[in-house]
Scaffold this motif. Structure first.
Motif, PDB file in Angstrom:
ATOM      1  N   ARG A 223      63.160 -29.833  96.592  1.00  0.00           N
ATOM      2  CA  ARG A 223      63.895 -30.969  96.037  1.00  0.00           C
ATOM      3  C   ARG A 223      64.996 -30.444  95.115  1.00  0.00           C
ATOM      4  O   ARG A 223      65.042 -29.261  94.807  1.00  0.00           O
ATOM      5  CB  ARG A 223      62.967 -31.915  95.283  1.00  0.00           C
ATOM      6  N   HIS A 224      65.854 -31.343  94.665  1.00  0.00           N
ATOM      7  CA  HIS A 224      66.933 -30.944  93.767  1.00  0.00           C
ATOM      8  C   HIS A 224      66.394 -30.878  92.336  1.00  0.00           C
ATOM      9  O   HIS A 224      65.772 -31.832  91.857  1.00  0.00           O
ATOM     10  CB  HIS A 224      68.089 -31.937  93.839  1.00  0.00           C
ATOM     11  N   PRO A 225      66.626 -29.778  91.619  1.00  0.00           N
ATOM     12  CA  PRO A 225      66.017 -29.614  90.295  1.00  0.00           C
ATOM     13  C   PRO A 225      66.536 -30.583  89.247  1.00  0.00           C
ATOM     14  O   PRO A 225      65.864 -30.828  88.243  1.00  0.00           O
ATOM     15  CB  PRO A 225      66.380 -28.171  89.919  1.00  0.00           C
ATOM     16  N   ALA A 226      67.717 -31.162  89.449  1.00  0.00           N
ATOM     17  CA  ALA A 226      68.290 -32.053  88.440  1.00  0.00           C
ATOM     18  C   ALA A 226      67.859 -33.508  88.619  1.00  0.00           C
ATOM     19  O   ALA A 226      68.156 -34.343  87.771  1.00  0.00           O
ATOM     20  CB  ALA A 226      69.814 -31.966  88.468  1.00  0.00           C
ATOM     21  N   LEU A 227      67.152 -33.809  89.723  1.00  0.00           N
ATOM     22  CA  LEU A 227      66.729 -35.180  89.991  1.00  0.00           C
ATOM     23  C   LEU A 227      65.282 -35.365  89.561  1.00  0.00           C
ATOM     24  O   LEU A 227      64.388 -34.671  90.046  1.00  0.00           O
ATOM     25  CB  LEU A 227      66.871 -35.502  91.483  1.00  0.00           C
TER      26      LEU A 227
END
Length: 423
Positions: A223-227
């Motif tokens: 997954r995207h780390p900033a989400l």
């Protein structure tokens, strides 16, 4: 050999930038010391390519994450100690005596020295106490040995002029090298504690680095780390299936998935925690992306020609024999559909021959996928769009195959653009 990631790639993935609020660097930057900030920047700018070094750093972060320690040093006091230990000028006993005995000399320098000395003694005491919590940390043994040699640390004796001169000479001259090592140790602890705290708070994991051959990338949940609520997807690549051909409608999540992959790979080469579970990867030589390629008005380059030059640059690197990871988002979107179809087909087929590299290539031109089915080492994946009446809903969940979604005109109609113009 250092890991390759050029300016375009770093910007595409938004990796660097202390003052960019959404950068991946800023996500991890909970640092308390200036030296810790500098160390974190070096780590981001110099990912590792040695398998053992990567796994060792990951193990260190994991150790501190399990310990759940709090950084014990006060920022103001630590800066005073650092400034004091790095002060220039004379500091020998005769020099200090001369300053104190000269009634006409401004005493500010001595007071600054005394404040710094007191701060340093306080920092060293705190450090020695903190090391009790690191009894099973290998590097702590050398730090304890240095601190045990300064027997007067626990003394509360008055700091007379002669005592100050003696302590000052010991810390800034006799033990200067040891003090530099201890400062560097604090900077390391700052980074280890801060980064591992982020990993624990955001549910990140640690990847396992493998030798460069055979080529492998595998994770059960990327997954995207900033989400905060990012949807996780499994991703697997190896030499017999080294190309992911990705399709999906606009807003379905293709770019986010590709960025998630690139960021995870980059952080993994740093030995950092990643937003991916059960991840293992063969160490690569570098990473190239083509996501937001700008035109160049000064050079007279159109957007399409800038894309072509980017693909040419990457092709030269791939054909040189390096083990690379390549991310191409919407190849040749700056030209007409016929040329984009032909170019995407030809370039993808040519890149696919390099089984030592990994590729994720996305496109809106789904017809290219059918023409590429003859290549056994391509895997086809798409991000679906579900219609609820005339409203699209995006699952962001990766599916096998090639999309058949064509909802662009529906979105335009939903926004009332044609009706607005007709009125």
């Amino acid at each position: 050999m250092s890991f390759i990631a050029d300016k375009q790639t770093l910007e595409d993935l938004n990796l660097l930038g202390r003052f960019k609020p959404n950068s991946i660097y800023n996500l991890f930057s909970r640092i308390k010391t200036t030296g810790g900030e500098q160390l974190l920047e070096r780590m981001f700018q110099q990912p590792l390519t040695n398998t053992a070094a990567i796994n060792q750093r990951s193990a260190t972060f994991r150790y501190f994450q399990q310990k759940q320690l709090t950084f014990p040093f006060n920022g103001v006091s630590f800066r005073q100690a650092e400034n004091y230990l790095n002060m220039g000028g004379a500091s020998s006993l005769p020099a200090i005596l001369k300053k104190r005995l000269n009634a006409f000399l401004n005493d500010d320098e001595y007071e600054k020295l005394l404040t710094g000395l007191k701060a340093t003694i306080g920092i060293l005491r705190t450090f020695r106490k903190f090391l009790q919590e690191l009894s099973d940390y290998n590097e702590a043994a050398a730090w304890r040995k240095t601190l045990s040699g300064i027997s007067w640390l626990d003394s509360d004796r008055e700091l007379t002029l002669l005592t100050v001169a003696r302590y000052d000479r010991l810390l800034r001259h006799t033990l200067r090298h040891e003090m530099e090592q201890l400062l560097e140790a604090v900077h390391q602890l700052d980074v280890y504690i801060a980064v591992s705290d982020v990993a624990r708070q955001r549910g990140f994991h640690y990847a396992t680095a493998l030798p460069s051959s055979p080529s492998v990338f595998r994770t059960t949940a990327l997954r995207h780390p900033a989400l905060d609520a990012g949807v996780a997807n499994p991703v697997t690549l190896h030499s017999d299936s080294n190309v992911i051909f990705l399709t999906g409608a606009n807003m379905a999540g293709k770019s986010t998935l590709m960025k998630s992959f690139g960021i995870a790979l980059y952080l993994a080469h740093m030995g950092f925690p990643v937003a991916a579970a059960d991840m293992e990867f063969s160490v690569r030589d570098g990473l190239y992306s083509s996501i937001n390629v700008p035109d160049n008005l000064n050079m007279g380059y159109s957007h399409f020609y800038a894309e072509v030059l980017r693909v040419k640059q990457v092709a030269a690197e791939v054909s040189s024999g390096k083990n690379l990871v390549i991310i191409f988002d919407e190849l040749f979107k700056g030209t007409n559909v016929k040329d984009a179809y032909d170019a995407t087909l030809a370039v993808t087929a040519a890149f696919a021959r390099y089984r030592n590299c990994f590729f994720i290539i996305s496109t809106h031109i789904i017809e290219v996928g059918n023409a590429l089915r003859q290549y056994a080492n391509l895997q086809f994946a798409y991000l679906p769009t579900l219609l609820e009446g005339t409203k699209p809903r995006y699952t962001y969940q990766l599916k096998e195959g090639i999309t058949s979604d064509r909802h662009g005109m529906m979105i335009i109609e939903n926004e009332g653009i044609i009706a607005l113009l007709n009125n």
